[in-house]
Scaffold this motif. Structure first.
Motif, PDB file in Angstrom:
ATOM      1  N   UNK A 194      30.696  79.083  17.460  1.00 39.12           N
ATOM      2  CA  UNK A 194      31.772  79.535  18.130  1.00 39.12           C
ATOM      3  C   UNK A 194      32.068  79.486  19.543  1.00 39.12           C
ATOM      4  N   UNK A 195      30.727  79.075  20.196  1.00 42.09           N
ATOM      5  CA  UNK A 195      30.956  78.904  21.558  1.00 42.09           C
ATOM      6  C   UNK A 195      31.325  77.632  22.149  1.00 42.09           C
ATOM      7  N   UNK A 196      30.926  76.496  21.452  1.00 42.73           N
ATOM      8  CA  UNK A 196      31.573  75.184  21.669  1.00 42.73           C
ATOM      9  C   UNK A 196      32.541  74.789  20.674  1.00 42.73           C
ATOM     10  N   UNK A 197      33.124  75.381  19.891  1.00 41.12           N
ATOM     11  CA  UNK A 197      34.016  75.092  18.845  1.00 41.12           C
ATOM     12  C   UNK A 197      35.302  74.289  19.290  1.00 41.12           C
ATOM     13  N   UNK A 198      35.985  74.824  20.494  1.00 40.60           N
ATOM     14  CA  UNK A 198      36.986  74.301  20.899  1.00 40.60           C
ATOM     15  C   UNK A 198      36.682  72.866  21.804  1.00 40.60           C
ATOM     16  N   UNK A 199      35.690  72.541  22.330  1.00 47.94           N
ATOM     17  CA  UNK A 199      35.342  71.471  22.886  1.00 47.94           C
ATOM     18  C   UNK A 199      35.034  70.517  22.043  1.00 47.94           C
ATOM     19  N   UNK A 200      34.268  70.868  21.031  1.00 44.52           N
ATOM     20  CA  UNK A 200      34.025  69.917  19.832  1.00 44.52           C
ATOM     21  C   UNK A 200      35.217  69.401  19.062  1.00 44.52           C
ATOM     22  N   UNK A 201      36.054  70.315  18.899  1.00 43.24           N
ATOM     23  CA  UNK A 201      37.400  69.752  18.215  1.00 43.24           C
ATOM     24  C   UNK A 201      38.245  69.174  19.200  1.00 43.24           C
ATOM     25  N   UNK A 202      38.121  69.180  20.522  1.00 49.01           N
ATOM     26  CA  UNK A 202      38.889  67.950  21.374  1.00 49.01           C
ATOM     27  C   UNK A 202      38.003  66.761  21.178  1.00 49.01           C
ATOM     28  N   UNK A 203      36.789  66.891  21.311  1.00 49.98           N
ATOM     29  CA  UNK A 203      35.838  65.615  21.160  1.00 49.98           C
ATOM     30  C   UNK A 203      36.286  64.841  19.943  1.00 49.98           C
ATOM     31  N   UNK A 204      36.228  65.538  18.873  1.00 47.48           N
ATOM     32  CA  UNK A 204      36.531  64.981  17.591  1.00 47.48           C
ATOM     33  C   UNK A 204      38.065  64.245  17.581  1.00 47.48           C
ATOM     34  N   UNK A 205      38.933  64.947  18.079  1.00 52.87           N
ATOM     35  CA  UNK A 205      40.511  64.231  18.442  1.00 52.87           C
ATOM     36  C   UNK A 205      40.171  62.971  19.009  1.00 52.87           C
ATOM     37  N   UNK A 206      39.311  62.890  20.393  1.00 49.81           N
ATOM     38  CA  UNK A 206      39.258  61.891  20.944  1.00 49.81           C
ATOM     39  C   UNK A 206      38.590  60.736  20.229  1.00 49.81           C
ATOM     40  N   UNK A 207      37.451  60.912  19.303  1.00 50.80           N
ATOM     41  CA  UNK A 207      36.743  60.094  18.657  1.00 50.80           C
ATOM     42  C   UNK A 207      37.685  59.377  17.479  1.00 50.80           C
TER      43      UNK A 207
END
Length: 372
Positions: free
Chosen positions: A211-224
């Motif tokens: 839950x702590x890093x979910x938003x950042x991880x999703x943004x990185x997924x979109x970038x990849x």
């Protein structure tokens, strides 16, 4: 991340930042060398070897831990459940065995201890019954040996940069807390190769999602997904699977679901020790003290004595470390004045991840059947 109470963790981070700042002028030279190396493999100047069994590489682009070992465990167990006979091949970092191929486990019994095999191969051998584990600097030789032992899938542990072995599935893991670090190539940053090397991947996996890093991880997924539209982006989390205890030179799993209600002195020798400390706190374990150690730390008698002295000063009731560290300490645990536990971590992935891996393997087998 570390907080004021744990200056050692912050010191590790500051030391790394200083090292990267000093190494930044040299980074373009290293980057060019890695570009040239990949080009030579692509052009056939350096030889790559293809095997008849499917090969799955679990690796990363960044230095340090991204959760490769738990992912290797997860994939090996998935394949076993589906009726495959997998083997794990590793370089054997830190192990003293110097054979061209070293059999850590033949699937039925463990043949090399952590000193000879290295901590991660021995850990995999202990936790993956029925799965052969082999090491060797020239990993194609270990893959050949595994194939001769009758396995039908080979998992390369930390294999992304090992271009001598052609792989069918090329997983690149990113830790969701650190992602690509400072995005600079070593020694100016945390990248082992330039970002362009990611074109070799078949899948990107973001590990440690919470839950702590979910938003950042999703943004990185979109970038990849934007930069590498033909490569799947998957996600996996980790869950604490309980405790194991070192007893009688082996691991006792009878305490797996019983977190001790004791004051624990914690220590670990992994790439990012603060993540282990945070996980213990999230599990509600009362920490009397915490000491981060070097990645792949060797446990000498002197170091063990120092850890025990710190634990005594902290009035700790027990010791706790990672399961990987526990494997190295199990042979001496019976001599310790305090009980020694290890926290077991397990990958949590959704059904789509399993289906993606299994479908790739089936396509490989179907292609081989047509050729035959």
């Amino acid at each position: 991340l570390c907080g004021k109470a744990e200056p050692r963790c912050c010191l590790f981070m500051n030391t790394h930042s200083l090292f990267f700042a000093i190494g930044r002028p040299v980074a373009p030279v290293y980057s060019a060398a890695m570009h040239l190396r990949e080009y030579m493999y692509r052009q056939g100047v350096l030889s790559s070897y293809t095997f008849t069994v499917p090969v799955i590489s679990v690796g990363n682009l960044t230095l340090g831990g991204t959760g490769k070992t738990p992912m290797v465990q997860y994939i090996a167990r998935l394949l076993q459940r589906e009726g495959y006979r997998p083997a794990v091949v590793s370089r054997g970092y830190g192990g003293k065995a110097r054979g061209r191929v070293n059999i850590v486990s033949d699937g039925a019994q463990q043949l090399l201890d952590a000193v000879m095999a290295g901590d991660e191969p021995r850990f995999l051998a202990e936790t993956l019954p029925g799965v052969p584990v082999l090491t060797g600097v020239v990993r194609r030789l270990a893959v050949q040996q595994a194939q001769a032992m009758g396995v039908d899938v080979v998992i390369l542990d930390d294999g992304f940069q090992h271009l001598q072995v052609v792989r069918d599935i090329n997983l690149v893991l990113f830790n969701a807390d650190r992602l690509a670090g400072n995005s600079r190539v070593f020694p100016g940053g945390e990248l082992r190769e330039p970002v362009a090397a990611l074109h070799r991947a078949t899948h990107f996996i973001l590990t440690g999602i919470n839950e702590r890093n979910l938003d950042r991880a999703q943004q990185f997924s979109l970038l990849l997904g934007k930069k590498f539209p033909n490569i799947s982006v998957l996600q996996a989390g980790y869950i604490a699977g309980g405790l194991v205890r070192a007893a009688g030179g082996a691991l006792d799993e009878s305490v797996a679901d019983a977190m001790p209600h004791l004051a624990a002195f914690a220590f670990c020798g992994i790439a990012h020790p603060a993540s282990f400390q945070r996980t213990l706190q999230e599990q509600g374990i009362q920490l009397a003290g915490f000491r981060p150690l070097a990645d792949h730390q060797d446990y000498s008698e002197r170091l063990i004595g120092a850890l025990l002295a710190e634990a005594k000063r902290a009035a700790a009731d027990c010791l706790i470390t990672t399961e990987k560290d526990l494997v190295k300490l199990a042979p001496v645990a019976h001599r310790l004045p305090l009980p020694l536990y290890g926290l077991r971590m397990q990958v949590r992935a959704d059904v789509s991840f399993d289906q993606e891996i299994l479908s790739f393997i089936e396509r490989k087998r179907a292609g081989q059947a047509k050729c035959e």
